[in-house]
Design an enzyme around this catalytic site. Structure first.
Site, short mmCIF file in Angstrom:
data_model
loop_
_atom_site.label_atom_id
_atom_site.label_comp_id
_atom_site.label_asym_id
_atom_site.label_seq_id
_atom_site.Cartn_x
_atom_site.Cartn_y
_atom_site.Cartn_z
NE ARG A 71 -13.33 -14.68 -23.81
CZ ARG A 71 -13.41 -15.17 -24.96
NH1 ARG A 71 -13.03 -16.39 -25.32
NH2 ARG A 71 -13.94 -14.28 -25.95
CE1 TYR A 125 -3.98 -6.28 -2.37
CE2 TYR A 125 -4.00 -6.02 -4.64
CZ TYR A 125 -3.68 -6.74 -3.53
OH TYR A 125 -3.48 -8.15 -3.55
CG ASP A 196 -10.69 -1.96 -4.05
OD1 ASP A 196 -11.52 -2.38 -3.14
OD2 ASP A 196 -9.77 -2.44 -4.24
CE LYS A 221 -7.89 -9.91 -0.85
NZ LYS A 221 -7.66 -8.86 -1.42
C1 LIG Z 1 -6.72 -8.32 -2.51
C2 LIG Z 1 -7.15 -6.65 -2.97
C3 LIG Z 1 -7.24 -6.56 -4.46
C4 LIG Z 1 -6.86 -7.59 -5.37
O1 LIG Z 1 -7.89 -8.57 -5.39
P1 LIG Z 1 -7.47 -10.09 -6.06
O2 LIG Z 1 -8.89 -10.68 -5.90
O3 LIG Z 1 -6.34 -10.53 -5.08
O4 LIG Z 1 -7.20 -10.03 -7.30
C5 LIG Z 1 -7.69 -5.41 -4.61
N1 LIG Z 1 -8.27 -4.34 -3.70
C6 LIG Z 1 -8.07 -4.52 -2.49
C7 LIG Z 1 -8.46 -3.68 -1.42
C8 LIG Z 1 -7.53 -5.79 -1.98
O5 LIG Z 1 -7.49 -6.30 -0.88
#
Ligand SMILES: *Cc1c(COP(=O)(O)O)cnc(C)c1O
Length: 409
Positions: A71, A125, A196, A221
């Site tokens: 962890r 998001y 992000d 993604k």
């Molecule tokens: C999908 C996404 C998230 C969250 O990520 P997960 O891997 O689904 O927890 C955060 N920010 C953006 C821009 C996203 O597309």
């Protein structure tokens, strides 16, 4: 970054080279020559055996390097992925998570405590918006949502804040944040900045160049890129990683080794996939803009996008990302009919994978946002978001055009 045999590679290699060589794989060998496997092994273990109790204590105390527990207490496969992400984002370090949301959460908790205030862009998001609006306030952390394109009100909001948070290319209208301006405003105010960078990917933008301390990705993604896992990462300084890791040790959410291996596998081709996906997004955006059935196309690569010039400066390589969104004449019903008439593109959550995906943000990714907030951020009920995959452009164009014809049959 070091090359084969641990020799430094000198000048910073190109992105594709770093994608393939950036993972610091440890050497192995039972004979006279130590060798490095081409594929980083999966250390599928939760714990590590020590020769003595003293060594165990020393490693846990951080006085000696070593692995102790799954962890977040170290795993070579996960560390290889972290070193790759640091090479791609050009940060000192990175800490990998089991989801993008656990990465976003850790950045907030590492930076703010009860009584503190976070200033966040209102273009977020849906999951991040929900964390900021519903969860953090329960712990006494207040979140002020601001228009990231209104720099004067932002400067005002930043006074006394513990963290600023925004997205490079925001979901789903593909607005582009002016990272150099925002980074400078945060530095002036003495507020650490987090971004992000999921939509842009490190291929198009490295936010540390603009003064951002924490760069978050949903690795789920485009970085992993094959719609086969959920993962996240925070890229930062070594000191920043220490603070992020301290949160993860006690709240969980560290990346498991098998996911790290899949992420390493996926990220090797990030440049190739991004090139193709951005090309496809560009072809689709231009084709859609010319269709009478389409009222608006939101894609920063189009000169009609309000942030086209900013995007041209911020995103390198003359590329504008793989995401676009459209509004159809005829609103929600027309949008639903068109999506249901697609034969090649899939209706699905997520983005950045090899398959072209469409979704309807108002009822899916942005459902947590109250309707009036959604509309105020420009997300109409009929908006369709498109994630361009790596298929051949001609097939995607034929599918999209065919869907217009089928939708009116
Ligand atoms: C999908 C996404 C998230 C969250 O990520 P997960 O891997 O689904 O927890 C955060 N920010 C953006 C821009 C996203 O597309």
């Amino acid at each position: 970054m070091t090359g084969p045999h641990g020799r430094p590679l000198g000048e910073e290699p190109g992105f594709g080279t770093r994608s393939v060589h950036g993972a610091a794989a440890s050497r192995a060998g039972s004979g006279e020559i130590a060798q490095t496997p081409a594929s980083v092994p999966i250390y599928q273990t939760s714990t590590w055996r020590f020769e003595t109790g003293d060594e165990f204590a020393e490693v846990l105390a951080g006085n000696r390097p070593g692995y102790a527990y799954g962890r977040g207490y170290g795993n070579p496969t996960v560390e290889a992925f972290e070193s790759l992400m640091a090479a791609l984002e050009r940060t000192e370090a990175a800490f990998a998570f089991s989801s993008g949301m656990s990465a976003v959460h850790a950045v907030c908790i590492a930076s703010a405590r009860a009584g503190d205030r976070i200033v966040a862009s209102r273009e977020l998001y849906g999951g991040t918006y929900s964390l900021f609006r519903e969860v953090l306030p329960r712990y006494g952390i207040e979140v002020t949502f601001v228009d990231p394109h209104d720099i004067e009100s932002l400067r005002h909001a930043l006074v006394g804040a513990a963290l600023f948070y925004c997205e490079t290319i925001a979901n789903p209208l593909c607005t582009v944040a002016d990272l150099p301006l925002l980074g400078a405003a945060c530095r002036e105010a003495g507020v650490p900045a987090a971004v992000d960078n999921t939509f842009a990917s490190p291929y198009l933008c490295n936010p540390v160049d603009h003064g951002f301390e924490f760069v978050v990705h949903s690795v789920t993604k485009v970085i992993a890129g094959h719609s086969d896992l959920v993962a996240g990462v925070v890229c930062s300084s070594t000191a920043g990683r220490g603070r992020i890791r301290a949160v993860a040790l006690d709240t969980g959410g560290a990346m498991p080794p098998f996911e790290a291996w899949l992420c390493l596998r996926g990220a090797e081709t990030l440049e190739l996939r991004m090139e193709r996906m951005c090309d496809n997004a560009d072809v689709l955006a231009r084709m859609l803009e010319a269709r009478p059935e389409v009222e608006a196309v939101h894609y920063p690569g189009l000169p009609s996008h309000p942030h086209h010039e900013r995007a041209s400066k911020l995103l390198g390589r003359g590329r504008y990302g793989s995401m676009l969104s459209i509004e159809l004449t005829g609103g929600v019903e027309a949008a639903a009919r068109w999506c249901d008439s697609l034969r090649l593109a899939w209706i699905a959550a997520s983005l950045g994978g090899t398959h072209t995906l469409v979704c309807h943000p108002a009822t899916t990714t942005h459902r947590q946002m109250p309707a009036e907030v959604r509309r105020a951020s420009g997300i109409s009920d009929g908006l369709v978001r498109i994630s361009a995959g790596i298929e051949n452009a001609a097939d995607l164009v034929a599918d999209f055009e065919g869907a217009f014809a089928r939708a009116t049959e």
